[in-house]
Scaffold this motif. Structure first.
Motif, PDB file in Angstrom:
ATOM      1  N   LYS A  30      23.719  23.791  10.811  1.00  0.00           N
ATOM      2  CA  LYS A  30      23.165  25.122  10.571  1.00  0.00           C
ATOM      3  C   LYS A  30      23.881  26.165  11.430  1.00  0.00           C
ATOM      4  N   GLU A  31      23.782  27.401  10.973  1.00  0.00           N
ATOM      5  CA  GLU A  31      24.270  28.511  11.785  1.00  0.00           C
ATOM      6  C   GLU A  31      23.261  28.759  12.912  1.00  0.00           C
ATOM      7  N   LEU A  32      23.775  28.885  14.131  1.00  0.00           N
ATOM      8  CA  LEU A  32      22.903  29.202  15.260  1.00  0.00           C
ATOM      9  C   LEU A  32      22.590  30.688  15.213  1.00  0.00           C
ATOM     10  N   PRO A  33      21.319  31.051  15.058  1.00  0.00           N
ATOM     11  CA  PRO A  33      20.973  32.483  14.998  1.00  0.00           C
ATOM     12  C   PRO A  33      21.233  33.156  16.352  1.00  0.00           C
ATOM     13  N   PRO A  34      21.221  34.486  16.395  1.00  0.00           N
ATOM     14  CA  PRO A  34      21.408  35.184  17.681  1.00  0.00           C
ATOM     15  C   PRO A  34      20.458  34.631  18.746  1.00  0.00           C
ATOM     16  N   VAL A  35      21.042  34.244  19.873  1.00  0.00           N
ATOM     17  CA  VAL A  35      20.257  33.521  20.868  1.00  0.00           C
ATOM     18  C   VAL A  35      19.722  34.463  21.945  1.00  0.00           C
ATOM     19  N   GLN A  36      18.639  34.021  22.572  1.00  0.00           N
ATOM     20  CA  GLN A  36      18.098  34.722  23.742  1.00  0.00           C
ATOM     21  C   GLN A  36      18.774  34.218  25.021  1.00  0.00           C
ATOM     22  N   GLY A  37      19.004  32.882  25.058  1.00  0.00           N
ATOM     23  CA  GLY A  37      19.719  32.342  26.213  1.00  0.00           C
ATOM     24  C   GLY A  37      18.989  31.257  26.969  1.00  0.00           C
ATOM     25  N   GLY A  93      15.841  26.098  22.087  1.00  0.00           N
ATOM     26  CA  GLY A  93      15.158  25.014  21.403  1.00  0.00           C
ATOM     27  C   GLY A  93      15.962  24.345  20.309  1.00  0.00           C
ATOM     28  N   GLN A  94      17.184  24.812  20.048  1.00  0.00           N
ATOM     29  CA  GLN A  94      18.029  24.235  19.001  1.00  0.00           C
ATOM     30  C   GLN A  94      19.024  23.258  19.623  1.00  0.00           C
ATOM     31  N   GLN A 105      23.545  20.098  16.326  1.00  0.00           N
ATOM     32  CA  GLN A 105      23.123  20.282  14.939  1.00  0.00           C
ATOM     33  C   GLN A 105      23.555  21.630  14.360  1.00  0.00           C
ATOM     34  N   VAL A 106      24.244  22.450  15.174  1.00  0.00           N
ATOM     35  CA  VAL A 106      24.659  23.774  14.700  1.00  0.00           C
ATOM     36  C   VAL A 106      26.179  23.826  14.606  1.00  0.00           C
ATOM     37  N   THR A 107      26.696  24.828  13.897  1.00  0.00           N
ATOM     38  CA  THR A 107      28.148  24.944  13.746  1.00  0.00           C
ATOM     39  C   THR A 107      28.789  25.382  15.063  1.00  0.00           C
ATOM     40  N   LEU A 108      29.972  24.869  15.290  1.00  0.00           N
ATOM     41  CA  LEU A 108      30.679  25.206  16.529  1.00  0.00           C
ATOM     42  C   LEU A 108      30.970  26.703  16.621  1.00  0.00           C
ATOM     43  N   LYS A 109      31.353  27.291  15.488  1.00  0.00           N
ATOM     44  CA  LYS A 109      31.706  28.712  15.510  1.00  0.00           C
ATOM     45  C   LYS A 109      30.508  29.568  15.891  1.00  0.00           C
ATOM     46  N   SER A 110      29.340  29.259  15.307  1.00  0.00           N
ATOM     47  CA  SER A 110      28.155  30.061  15.615  1.00  0.00           C
ATOM     48  C   SER A 110      27.699  29.848  17.050  1.00  0.00           C
ATOM     49  N   LEU A 111      27.999  28.676  17.621  1.00  0.00           N
ATOM     50  CA  LEU A 111      27.652  28.399  19.028  1.00  0.00           C
ATOM     51  C   LEU A 111      28.600  29.137  19.969  1.00  0.00           C
ATOM     52  N   ARG A 112      29.895  28.898  19.804  1.00  0.00           N
ATOM     53  CA  ARG A 112      30.867  29.430  20.761  1.00  0.00           C
ATOM     54  C   ARG A 112      31.066  30.930  20.641  1.00  0.00           C
ATOM     55  N   SER A 113      30.786  31.485  19.455  1.00  0.00           N
ATOM     56  CA  SER A 113      30.943  32.933  19.289  1.00  0.00           C
ATOM     57  C   SER A 113      29.921  33.712  20.104  1.00  0.00           C
ATOM     58  N   GLN A 114      28.848  33.053  20.548  1.00  0.00           N
ATOM     59  CA  GLN A 114      27.818  33.720  21.351  1.00  0.00           C
ATOM     60  C   GLN A 114      27.949  33.394  22.833  1.00  0.00           C
ATOM     61  N   MET A 115      29.076  32.775  23.197  1.00  0.00           N
ATOM     62  CA  MET A 115      29.294  32.400  24.583  1.00  0.00           C
ATOM     63  C   MET A 115      30.567  33.052  25.094  1.00  0.00           C
ATOM     64  N   GLY A 116      30.509  33.536  26.308  1.00  0.00           N
ATOM     65  CA  GLY A 116      31.698  34.041  26.971  1.00  0.00           C
ATOM     66  C   GLY A 116      32.126  33.026  28.010  1.00  0.00           C
ATOM     67  N   ILE A 117      33.317  32.478  27.833  1.00  0.00           N
ATOM     68  CA  ILE A 117      33.748  31.369  28.684  1.00  0.00           C
ATOM     69  C   ILE A 117      35.048  31.740  29.377  1.00  0.00           C
ATOM     70  N   MET A 118      35.029  31.704  30.689  1.00  0.00           N
ATOM     71  CA  MET A 118      36.248  31.922  31.445  1.00  0.00           C
ATOM     72  C   MET A 118      36.504  30.679  32.273  1.00  0.00           C
ATOM     73  N   PRO A 154      28.853  38.400  25.356  1.00  0.00           N
ATOM     74  CA  PRO A 154      28.146  37.148  25.059  1.00  0.00           C
ATOM     75  C   PRO A 154      26.716  37.148  25.586  1.00  0.00           C
ATOM     76  N   ARG A 155      25.883  36.298  24.952  1.00  0.00           N
ATOM     77  CA  ARG A 155      24.518  36.116  25.457  1.00  0.00           C
ATOM     78  C   ARG A 155      24.489  35.089  26.576  1.00  0.00           C
ATOM     79  N   ILE A 156      25.426  34.141  26.535  1.00  0.00           N
ATOM     80  CA  ILE A 156      25.545  33.142  27.598  1.00  0.00           C
ATOM     81  C   ILE A 156      26.940  33.269  28.184  1.00  0.00           C
ATOM     82  N   LEU A 157      27.005  33.461  29.483  1.00  0.00           N
ATOM     83  CA  LEU A 157      28.283  33.702  30.162  1.00  0.00           C
ATOM     84  C   LEU A 157      28.588  32.540  31.093  1.00  0.00           C
TER      85      LEU A 157
END
Length: 591
Positions: free
Chosen positions: A343-350, A413-414, A418-431, A507-510
């Motif tokens: 599934k697509e991961l909806p916009p997350v709170q974090g 809670g997801q 079980q979610v797509t990688l793109k929808s997960l990583r697109s909401q994360m800022g990773i350095m 990103p919502r998660i940094l």
């Protein structure tokens, strides 16, 4: 892990079989139409060329004895026409097949590159970059001609043999049988050497891969080499690898050279027998001088396709070694991928939850065991502890760069598996620790992960991380061209650009892995002001060895012994006088 060395040969995971070549036919079928046209042109060119000996026979046996000058001129003109037609058709065919070969190269290379983009980190952890690069460039180049011209030429040479045999038997049956008498000898030699020849070219492939891997490693580490004056030692290593390649190459070439040597000698023997039998043993009434000339010409032409087929066989043997490597790469499983029905991961709170997470890079050697904790949206979490304890592993698992050995990781809670990688990583800022800079402009590097960003947004991100000031010092500013890995920039500047690139994604998660390790104290203080604003409302994981940079985090987790040994605020952990206290005190004393 042995394959991660330049002096270790890569053994194939499975032996080559004809199914690999059938797989290669997929690329050939995509070029079916131009290849059929090329085959027709090749056949017409061959038919035109094969008519020349018949014209020669007629001229020698009939036209010249009759002293028919006009007829001789006519036959000469006809022979010239056959040569011109043959050359024109062959030229057009060559141009078509050049284009076909390049199209095949492009298709294979794109499939390889696409697959390499999807392979997990572990694949790259286990292999030198040079051994991967040689497959995409050198090996694909090596097989392209076999998959394009090789197929056409193989069919053409078979057709040539049929045509030549038909012409030969039409001229004289007994002399034709003499020409065919050398075939069993040739086939026997081919059967004897074919297995050894393939193994020899596999060895060449291995040594070439090793040499390329060491070259890439040496170029990447040239600074360290010169600092420690390792030039002479490295030259010795390179000389040894080059000598191994030379040795295997010579062995393989010897097998290749044996085939044309055999063909040339058989052709010479057969031609001699034609003259010997034709002039001495057969009735001159049945075998004229023109017949002998025609048959000797056909003998040379008959063995030329045999030689060409043997060369094609040589090329095929070479290509087999490379096809094995190419398909081995394409067959590497993409172990970290979207599951069926992801599934697509909806916009997350974090909110982030580790639920009994266990992880091992290698089976039986767990880095984390039954790790559990919960992070609320907007919290800033520092991960500290000794080198190798698993701090970077924790954040890599949140980004799902590796699959878990056991347990679950949840975001809002997801289950992230079980979610797509793109929808997960697109909401994360990773350095990550490696501040990789791509060749191109500074502007393009900052917006690498968000191509729709405006210049104003890019500048705002650069200002937040204190990169705008040094960027504007360049003559071209944000349009300044930088080299791969940013060799024109200092390590601190590269980190600031990488920081801006990460923050621009909003990103919502940094995740910041040693994000300020190469920044001077003054810049770090300025950067910290921007970070404090940025971290508000975002869940953040910060890995830092300098504990002064994480004192203000909501929670500090001390990672050790395959889990979290301590957790609390800075003041709570100092009061506890445990692992964190000892680490913090030791750093203050060193300062």
């Amino acid at each position: 892990m042995a394959r991660n060395k330049f002096d270790i040969d890569e053994n194939l995971e499975s032996p080559f079989d004809i199914r690999h070549f059938r797989r290669a036919m997929v690329y050939i079928k995509q070029q079916q139409k131009p290849m059929i046209i090329a085959l027709v042109l090749s056949t017409l060119s061959a038919a035109a060329a094969l008519s020349a000996p018949l014209i020669l026979q007629h001229v020698v046996d009939v036209t010249i004895p009759e002293k028919a000058v006009l007829s001789l001129l006519g036959w000469s003109a006809l022979m010239l026409v056959t040569i011109v037609v043959s050359v024109i058709f062959a030229t057009i065919r060559s141009r078509i097949m050049t284009r076909v070969g390049q199209d095949i190269i492009s298709e294979i290379r794109m499939d390889l590159f696409k697959h390499l983009q999807e392979l997990p980190f572990k694949y790259y952890d286990d292999r030198p970059q040079g051994k991967i690069l040689i497959r995409v460039v050198n090996y694909v180049n090596a097989v392209s001609d076999v998959l394009s011209n090789g197929i056409i030429n193989f069919i053409l040479e078979i057709v040539n043999l049929i045509f030549i045999a038909a012409f030969m038997f039409a001229v004289n049956v007994r002399l034709s049988l003499i020409i065919l008498a050398g075939l069993p000898v040739f086939l026997g030699i081919m059967l004897i050497i074919k297995t050894r020849q393939r193994r020899a070219w596999q060895a060449v492939s291995n040594k070439s891969s090793n040499l390329n891997a060491y070259m890439q490693e040496s170029i990447s580490g040239i600074g360290v080499t010169q600092i420690f004056s390792r030039e002479q030692r490295n030259e010795g290593i390179f000389t040894g690898l080059a000598a191994n390649f030379r040795k295997e190459w010579i062995t393989a070439v010897r097998y290749n050279a044996l085939i044309p040597f055999t063909v040339d000698n058989l052709a010479t023997i057969v031609t001699s027998l034609i003259f010997l039998v034709g002039l001495l043993a057969l009735d001159p009434k049945d075998v004229t001088f023109g017949v002998i000339l025609a048959m000797s010409s056909y003998a040379a032409r008959f063995w030329q396709p045999i030689l060409n087929l043997s060369n094609l066989y040589n090329n095929f043997i070479n290509a087999v070694s490379y096809l094995e490597r190419i398909f081995e790469t394409l067959d590497e499983p993409v172990t970290v991928s979207d599951i069926p029905g992801a599934k697509e991961l909806p916009p997350v709170q974090g909110d982030v939850t580790f639920d009994n997470v266990t992880f091992a890079y290698d089976p039986g050697h767990n880095i984390l065991e039954d790790l559990s904790f919960e992070i609320k949206a907007g919290e800033s979490i520092a991960l500290v502890g000794p080198t190798g304890a698993g701090k970077t592993t924790v954040v890599n698992l949140i980004s799902r760069f590796y699959n878990l050995t056991g347990g679950r990781i949840l975001i809002d809670g997801q289950d992230i598996s079980q979610v797509t990688l793109k929808s997960l990583r697109s909401q994360m800022g990773i350095m990550l620790q490696d501040s990789f800079i791509f060749s191109g402009t500074i502007l393009d590097n900052i917006r690498y992960g968000r191509l729709d960003a405006t210049k104003e947004e890019i500048i705002a991100a650069a200002k937040t991380v204190c990169a705008d000031e040094f960027i504007r010092e360049f003559e071209q500013g944000y349009m300044t061209e930088v080299n791969e890995r940013g060799s024109k920039l200092s390590q601190g500047q590269r980190q600031l650009l990488s920081f801006a690139r990460t923050l621009l994604a909003d990103p919502r998660i940094l995740i910041l892995d040693e994000a300020t390790s190469s920044i001077d104290a003054k810049t770090e203080r300025l950067l910290q002001q921007g970070l404090n604003e940025l971290l508000k409302g975002r869940t953040s994981f910060i890995i830092a060895h300098r504990l002064s940079t994480v004192k203000n985090c909501d929670r500090i987790m001390y990672v050790s012994d395959k889990g979290i040994a301590e957790c609390g605020t800075h003041d709570e952990l100092i009061a506890r006088r445990g692992f964190y206290y000892r680490l913090y005190t030791a750093q203050k004393m060193e300062a």
